[in-house]
Design a protein around this motif. Structure first.
Motif, PDB file in Angstrom:
ATOM      1  N   THR A 134       0.829  -1.204   0.000  1.00 60.37           N
ATOM      2  CA  THR A 134       0.000   0.000   0.000  1.00 60.37           C
ATOM      3  C   THR A 134       0.863   1.253   0.000  1.00 60.37           C
ATOM      4  N   PHE A 194       0.363   5.229   1.034  1.00 62.96           N
ATOM      5  CA  PHE A 194      -0.551   6.084   1.769  1.00 62.96           C
ATOM      6  C   PHE A 194      -0.410   7.535   1.325  1.00 62.96           C
ATOM      7  N   ALA A 236      -5.298   5.872   0.199  1.00 63.80           N
ATOM      8  CA  ALA A 236      -4.364   4.768  -0.034  1.00 63.80           C
ATOM      9  C   ALA A 236      -4.657   4.116  -1.372  1.00 63.80           C
ATOM     10  N   THR A 246      -3.571   0.198  -3.144  1.00 59.17           N
ATOM     11  CA  THR A 246      -2.959  -1.080  -2.810  1.00 59.17           C
ATOM     12  C   THR A 246      -2.871  -1.940  -4.057  1.00 59.17           C
ATOM     13  N   GLY A 295       0.105   8.919   5.019  1.00 57.32           N
ATOM     14  CA  GLY A 295       0.382   7.965   6.076  1.00 57.32           C
ATOM     15  C   GLY A 295       0.654   8.631   7.406  1.00 57.32           C
TER      16      GLY A 295
END
Length: 435
Positions: free
Chosen positions: A105, A107, A282, A284, A304
């Motif tokens: 992932t 962020f 995010a 992924t 993040g």
């Protein structure tokens, strides 16, 4: 300066805040669960949840406590410079709960950033540049994501910078000449093949879709439609990016809406409900795709943020502790109630949705609308219904859709049956009062 009244807050917005959104005009002093309170002590039932954000309820204790605890440790260390535990734990959790072999992932801070980052990753991995999105779709308002957004209402006066973007037809069965009110099926998805052949140069990197189209009016495709979109994308060497910014984190009765259709994305974008109101986005991807990014290819100073990541971890725990199960149950009841409105009111063209993400499309009876299939959209009626609900019923309900004629039920997933019954009852009252 302390703002102590509705009037002072509204005045400050007029004087100092850019007019970027038509406000629902409820100045919020505090919020709890599914309730908003203004500066004069008036309480409102919120069935919009800040555009599908506060999925586990306003002021959820577990989320607030997690954020406060992290605030006491540290607020910022730039997550891509200094590794920290909240980011590491959230990334591992997302790998566990997302579909398929999605593992790594990135962020960021918002859904828009997540979509643009996902497109960058798809381009880097495939070595191609072109992208296809859906007409009427919404993926953000920065210039890159705006190029993907299929609605000129958001683009007017702007100049999107992604020139290698084409659009294909949405699965809008209610206004689809082929489907005539039914869900668009795999045959409608074949339109993507035609768009690739006529609007691209054979350099396709990605196809970007929302599994349920939120801003377009809560448009729900068939399982076969989404499966066929993925098949066509892969046939042309492109990745499927599923944009779950609005549909993710329990909204549709599954943690991610793509699970309803048994379709695993190559890249999954997330935001809104991920941290229950704290800014976090995010995207992924599988390890193979994610590793196409090299050091320096992508970065975010605030992405993040450890406080937001701590809130996100608590949000996921809350969702998995019975809230998603309740969402399915409430969604079945709500769907039956809203679908019944189609027979009760000529002005209700169609109700559609999944979980606690439902739209009620309002129309002008006995008219012919776009595509000569369904009646003319009635956006004036939708605005009047929303105003009635707020002013007479103290219910906050959004209006959306490509034609701005869809009432949007997207409450906090912690809403009670009594609160849902009240909202539906008051919607009936508003339909009658605005007839």
């Amino acid at each position: 300066m302390e703002r102590s009244s509705n009037k002072l807050v509204a005045s400050a917005y007029d004087d100092y805040v850019m007019p970027i959104w038509k406000s629902l005009n409820v100045p919020v002093k505090r919020a709890s669960g599914c309730t908003l309170e203004d500066f004069e002590g008036n309480e409102y039932l919120d069935v919009f949840s800040g555009i599908s954000v506060t999925n586990v309820g306003h002021g959820n204790d577990a989320v607030v406590d997690a954020a406060k605890a992290q605030l006491d440790e540290f607020v910022h260390g730039c997550s891509y410079v200094h590794p920290n535990e909240p980011v590491a734990s959230l990334a591992e959790t997302i790998a566990d709960v997302t579909p398929g072999d999605l593992r790594k992932t990135f962020f960021c801070n918002s859904g828009t950033e997540a979509v643009e980052g996902a497109v960058k990753l798809a381009r880097k991995y495939t070595g191609s540049k072109e992208v296809i999105a859906l007409e009427m779709g919404f993926h953000g308002r920065t210039l890159g994501s705006l190029a993907l957004t299929g609605n000129n209402a958001y683009k007017r006066g702007m100049a999107p910078t992604l020139n290698d973007v084409a659009h294909t037809a949405p699965p809008y069965g209610y206004r689809c000449p082929r489907c005539n009110g039914d869900q668009c099926d795999a045959r409608c998805a074949d339109e993507l093949e035609r768009i690739i052949g006529s609007h691209t140069s054979g350099d396709l990197a990605a196809v970007v879709v929302e599994p349920v189209m939120g801003e377009a009016g809560i448009i729900v495709p068939s399982r076969g439609w989404l499966e066929r979109i993925k098949e066509i994308a892969h046939d042309h060497g492109a990745l499927l990016i599923i944009d779950e910014v609005q549909t993710g984190y329990g909204r549709t009765g599954e943690l991610f809406a793509s699970s309803h259709f048994d379709v695993e994305p190559d890249i999954l974008t997330q935001a809104k409900g991920i941290a229950n109101g704290l800014p976090l986005g995010a995207f992924t991807a599988s390890e193979e795709i994610a590793n196409a990014f090299e050091s320096g290819d992508h970065l975010s100073t605030f992405g993040g943020n450890p406080v937001a990541c701590a809130a996100a971890l608590a949000t996921i725990d809350e969702l998995q502790d019975g809230i998603i199960d309740a969402t399915r149950e409430h969604g079945r009841w709500l769907g039956a109630e809203l679908e019944a409105l189609e027979d009760e009111y000529d002005a209700v063209g169609q109700a559609r949705g999944l979980g606690l993400m439902w739209g009620v499309e309002l129309v002008e009876p006995n008219t012919t609308g776009p595509r000569n299939v369904a009646p003319q959209p009635d956006n004036d009626r939708a605005s009047a219904v929303s105003e009635y609900l707020q002013d007479e019923s103290n219910v906050v309900m959004g209006v959306g859709g490509y034609y701005k004629n869809v009432m949007r039920f997207q409450p906090p997933l912690t809403i009670s049956r009594d609160q849902l019954e009240y909202a539906v009852s008051e919607l009936r009252m508003a339909l009658e009062a605005t007839a």
